[in-house]
Design an enzyme around this catalytic site. Sequence first.
Site, mmCIF file in Angstrom:
data_model
loop_
_atom_site.group_PDB
_atom_site.id
_atom_site.type_symbol
_atom_site.label_atom_id
_atom_site.label_comp_id
_atom_site.label_asym_id
_atom_site.label_seq_id
_atom_site.Cartn_x
_atom_site.Cartn_y
_atom_site.Cartn_z
ATOM 1 N N VAL A 104 1.136 -1.376 0.103
ATOM 2 C CA VAL A 104 -0.328 -0.276 -0.080
ATOM 3 C C VAL A 104 0.771 1.164 -0.056
ATOM 4 C CG1 VAL A 104 -2.187 1.112 1.277
ATOM 5 C CG2 VAL A 104 -2.016 -1.245 0.854
ATOM 6 N N SER A 105 1.009 2.125 -0.905
ATOM 7 C CA SER A 105 0.813 3.208 -0.573
ATOM 8 C C SER A 105 2.811 3.121 -1.051
ATOM 9 C CB SER A 105 1.371 4.000 0.233
ATOM 10 O OG SER A 105 1.061 5.798 0.400
ATOM 11 N N TRP A 106 3.420 3.573 -0.364
ATOM 12 C CA TRP A 106 5.108 3.655 -0.039
ATOM 13 C C TRP A 106 5.563 1.730 -0.434
ATOM 14 C CZ3 TRP A 106 8.650 0.475 2.547
ATOM 15 C CH2 TRP A 106 10.440 0.973 2.949
ATOM 16 N N THR A 130 -0.480 3.726 -4.688
ATOM 17 C CA THR A 130 0.296 3.799 -5.030
ATOM 18 C C THR A 130 1.364 3.564 -6.881
ATOM 19 O OG1 THR A 130 2.554 1.967 -5.185
ATOM 20 C CG2 THR A 130 0.801 0.912 -6.130
#
Length: 274
Positions: A104-106, A130
């Site tokens: 998730v994301s980073w 992401t």
Amino acid sequence: MAISESPEFTVEQVGGRDLRVARWRWDQPSEHPPLLFFNGIGANIEAVAPLADALPDRAFITFDMPGVGGSPDPLVPYNPFLMSWHASDLLERFGAPLVDVMGVSWGGAMAQHFALQHSGQVRKLVLAATTAGMLMVPGKLAALSKMADPRRYVDPAFMEQHFRTLYGGLTGGKDEHISRLKPPSPRGYLYQLLCMIGWTSAPVLPFLKAETLIMMGEEDAIVPLINGKILKTLIPGSRLETFPDGGHLFMLTHKDRTVALLREFLSETQAAAA
């Protein structure tokens, strides 16, 4: 509704680093491979516990990055290559030669890197909120400036005040999410930011072998939806699902649909090779 389970926590030394690791249902029989999860920047294991609880038919493993949650501060900076090796070492140590991977994301960038660097260990890949790294369409400046401020983990009032700016969309489950967060150390947060400086997966994503599901919030102010469309274009045969009214935390505000999509994607038979 899933019953909350307590994971098994251990501190494992890999590559000279001590990492706090959590495993759910590791010794229980399952017809599914475990799910390896990479969290968002600064986020500790407890933040993803509701997702692990919502997938009771499979093992689940994640760990705190150096200086985050219960993992000690890093002495020297690290990069995606090193952290992917560490994750691979953990899987080998715990007897998991094949996993599904989610980020998730980073953590979505880490998940991409892991799936490229250790393709033989990855069956399916899930990317949420992401991008392909430096070659991305940036979000709104107001959201990005607050995202880079670690006060969102340290100061509940700051998080409360800026939650909608940071995460957009609906804000259901906000209080529960905030209560699960533990602030990263300043060095841990800085090194996590530095880890992805200059990194991009874009040139090599066409060679990604894992069947991939991409999930994006349509109102994400940090990672705009166009980044998910770029990923879909670059990753062969990938599938993109979007969440109307979903911000950066659509997995929290749209939990039921998120879990349903995950269960469907991870449980379906691998697509036959062309």
